[in-house]
Enzyme design. Sequence first.
Site, PDB file in Angstrom:
ATOM      1  N   SER A   1       0.819  -1.212   0.000  1.00 21.82           N
ATOM      2  CA  SER A   1       0.000   0.000   0.000  1.00 21.82           C
ATOM      3  C   SER A   1       0.860   1.273   0.000  1.00 21.82           C
ATOM      4  O   SER A   1       1.516   1.584  -0.979  1.00 21.82           O
ATOM      5  CB  SER A   1      -0.950  -0.046   1.199  1.00 21.82           C
ATOM      6  OG  SER A   1      -1.915   0.960   1.122  1.00 21.82           O
TER       7      SER A   1
ATOM      8  N   GLU B   1      10.648   5.891  -9.742  1.00 25.07           N
ATOM      9  CA  GLU B   1      10.354   6.433 -11.066  1.00 25.07           C
ATOM     10  C   GLU B   1      10.549   7.943 -11.174  1.00 25.07           C
ATOM     11  O   GLU B   1      10.721   8.459 -12.276  1.00 25.07           O
ATOM     12  CB  GLU B   1       8.925   6.048 -11.460  1.00 25.07           C
ATOM     13  CG  GLU B   1       8.739   4.539 -11.611  1.00 25.07           C
ATOM     14  CD  GLU B   1       7.318   4.139 -11.963  1.00 25.07           C
ATOM     15  OE1 GLU B   1       6.494   5.040 -12.228  1.00 25.07           O
ATOM     16  OE2 GLU B   1       7.021   2.924 -11.974  1.00 25.07           O
TER      17      GLU B   1
ATOM     18  N   LYS C   1      -0.566  -3.968  -3.617  1.00 28.28           N
ATOM     19  CA  LYS C   1      -1.876  -3.385  -3.280  1.00 28.28           C
ATOM     20  C   LYS C   1      -1.965  -2.020  -3.951  1.00 28.28           C
ATOM     21  O   LYS C   1      -1.333  -1.058  -3.516  1.00 28.28           O
ATOM     22  CB  LYS C   1      -2.064  -3.255  -1.776  1.00 28.28           C
ATOM     23  CG  LYS C   1      -3.403  -2.630  -1.381  1.00 28.28           C
ATOM     24  CD  LYS C   1      -3.530  -2.531   0.125  1.00 28.28           C
ATOM     25  CE  LYS C   1      -4.872  -1.895   0.516  1.00 28.28           C
ATOM     26  NZ  LYS C   1      -4.960  -0.480   0.145  1.00 28.28           N
TER      27      LYS C   1
END
Length: 509
Positions: free
Chosen positions: A323, A334, A348
């Site tokens: 999560s 990224e 998740k």
Amino acid sequence: MDEKRPGEEQQPEEQAAEEPKAHFIRMKTFYFIMLVFSLIIATAGITVFALTFGDEKAVEVNSPERQEFQKLYSAYDQIEQEYFEEVEQEKLINGAINGMVDALGDPYSDYMDEKEAAQFMEGISSSFEGIGAEVQERNGYVTVVSPIKNSPAEKAGVLPNDQILEVDGESIQGYSTTEAVMLIRGEKGTEVTLTIQRGENADPIEITIVRDEIPIETVYAEMVNDQVAHINITSFSENTYSELQEAIAEMEEQGMEAAVLDVRQNPGGLLNTALDISNLFIEEGKEMFEVQAKGEEPEVYLATGGDKLDIPVTLLIDGGSASASEILAGAMSESADVTLVGEKTFGKGTVQTANDLSDGSNLKFTTAKWLTPDGNWIHEEGIEPDEVVPYPEYASLPFLDPSVELKDGSISEQVQTAEKMLDALGYEVGEIDGVFEEEMEQAVTEFQEANDLDADGVLTEDTTYAVMDQLREKINTEDPQLQEATKILMEQAGLTAEEAAEEEAGTEE
């Protein structure tokens, strides 16, 4: 009709009296209309009363406007009126709501009654009483995502992916996560016994845990060497961001020039906290993550200005990172080119909203999915690390039952587990085959002598606890993932392992 018009004179009463009597009743228009209205209202009232309270009352009178609930109301009325025992209205209503939520087939959506909702809020407050493990329903089983650092669950040997079959002998298969947590939590000092399935073929094991107060201290920091700090974030709660800022300041005072950020076994928490932490590492204006609700275009969250940690950083992840931990991992990987080290994350990729209802209950359900800055949805896929470093096998061995005696002649999976533990600690146990033979007895005797225990060659009670404690210490001190992450950082900072060792040795001299 006897209506007056403007300008007309009233005829004398005497003259009206002389007219011949008519054979019908003369009535003014206004009174006639009022009489008709009165009759209509009275008739309607009698009809409604008869339909509502009569023996054959009409269901349509009290029917809801939304026709899709007709079947639900009909079922409720039949159960309430015809079930052979008295039923609790609140229990039926809660059950109906639970049924709707369960029908979503979403393990992250849940309905909580007033008591359950209060316990849910404890999870993001300063402390609670229980065993300290994050769990969720997965494939019909209540499964451990990860134990909280230094919690009773971690100390007792509970591991990620353990399936909890029973709580104090009561099966919890089919229970929601919230229902299971209600059984597992309890007052400090009380015991709870979990029956756990670890692995597909292993026999279930029982672990008895003494509940304690679980402080929600979520950030732990220490210097790995003179340049690199290890900062462990165990969950994302209300105070995590401020705890992290304090830890960073403390590590900077100790000479931190690079940091290994660690979200292994971190099951997640508050979204805003994860974004605040992500913002520390990402350049202003760059994307942190996206949220996409049903039928809408993704909403993009960009990094803002403010405090930034401008030093080389790596991030440790594993299968217990879920999560909010994955939001942080995706953002740092990224948008900040941070190297991820460890194992693939949990996977998740959805966002839940918890809505308080009027009676204090709570409806928590999935409202959107989230995407990484590059638009990847990692749900049930997880995030792959840049540098894969698996845990050693001994780090995921099952818990040994201290009440069981393992001695010469014993044959069982517990014996095989004990062989692997002692082998990892450097003792010669012979062939690891689950058979307690002479070499294994000698290994146990040597271990007992080295730890001032009764040297009888029998593995039970204090000896079993001592073996597991030493193995846990080995896992913590000989952490291959942390070692690899530290090595990468030192290379990025232009400092080799040899130089660091020489510098550290020079400092000691």
